[in-house]
Scaffold this active site. Sequence first.
Site, PDB file in Angstrom:
ATOM      1  N   ASP A 110     -10.434  -9.627  20.614  1.00  0.00           N
ATOM      2  CA  ASP A 110      -9.089  -9.129  20.920  1.00  0.00           C
ATOM      3  C   ASP A 110      -8.978  -8.926  22.435  1.00  0.00           C
ATOM      4  OD1 ASP A 110      -6.700  -7.230  19.302  1.00  0.00           O
ATOM      5  OD2 ASP A 110      -6.917  -7.189  21.480  1.00  0.00           O
ATOM      6  N   ASP A 135      -7.782  -5.396  23.584  1.00  0.00           N
ATOM      7  CA  ASP A 135      -8.825  -4.366  23.439  1.00  0.00           C
ATOM      8  C   ASP A 135      -9.908  -4.544  24.473  1.00  0.00           C
ATOM      9  OD1 ASP A 135      -7.679  -3.010  21.360  1.00  0.00           O
ATOM     10  OD2 ASP A 135      -8.736  -4.134  19.801  1.00  0.00           O
ATOM     11  N   ARG A 165       2.354  -8.227  16.541  1.00  0.00           N
ATOM     12  CA  ARG A 165       2.131  -9.135  15.433  1.00  0.00           C
ATOM     13  C   ARG A 165       1.997  -8.340  14.149  1.00  0.00           C
ATOM     14  NH1 ARG A 165      -2.803 -13.390  15.165  1.00  0.00           N
ATOM     15  NH2 ARG A 165      -3.988 -11.536  15.647  1.00  0.00           N
ATOM     16  N   THR A 170       1.965 -10.590   7.894  1.00  0.00           N
ATOM     17  CA  THR A 170       2.628 -11.910   7.901  1.00  0.00           C
ATOM     18  C   THR A 170       2.204 -12.755   9.100  1.00  0.00           C
ATOM     19  OG1 THR A 170       4.451 -11.064   9.242  1.00  0.00           O
ATOM     20  CG2 THR A 170       4.687 -10.889   6.839  1.00  0.00           C
TER      21      THR A 170
END
Length: 211
Positions: free
Chosen positions: A202, A205, A106, A110
């Site tokens: 996340d 992670d 990603r 944006t």
Amino acid sequence: MTDPHLTIVRHPLVQHKLTHMRMQDTPTPVFRQLLREISQLLAYEVTREMPVTARRIETPLCPMDAPVLDGPEPALISILRAGNGLLDGVLELIPQARVGFVGLYRDEATLRPVQYYFKVPENLGDRMVFVVDPMLATGNSSAAAVDLLKQAGARSLRFLCLLAAPEGVARMREAHPDVPIVTAALDDRLDERGYIVPGLGDAGDRMFGTK
Ligand code: URA
């Protein structure tokens, strides 16, 4: 009312495990183990429509016509890297499945997906295709992955995730109304960084211990 496009698995075992995954202090090995367990419970739901056929077998008592899975082996497609956390558990449940990987990252500016890897099983059009990615956030990378899979011939797709944001569900519904989504929860919203809230942080992670 039931939504044919979105199934939320509200089973108490799923919800209990998910709560522990959300807790910020849950250590990496526990998070990983919970993800493995929950992925199998979610897989049970997402594979509900796999075709079966009758096979003549002998039990110790008598012959019978018993159901077995039919058709070519399904394809499990992991959206890298977090998809691999769901993949392992689902693969334990469907060991005959073929496996593919879609690498998308990603762009943090944006929030749009950028492709860096694509390798999928042959004859995708003949197989049931299960796309796995724990977090359906903006839906941009999920929609892009499904675009690529359809270009590669996939026709019968299902999307399996752990958590979904309303924005991601809407994006998928708009881009791929033919792809049912199975998830453990539909959370409230995305924050300004594109994280699901309340979410679990996340997922990559947390499962790989990279932070
Ligand atoms: N990806 C994650 O790992 N977590 C989120 O909340 C959103 C996207």
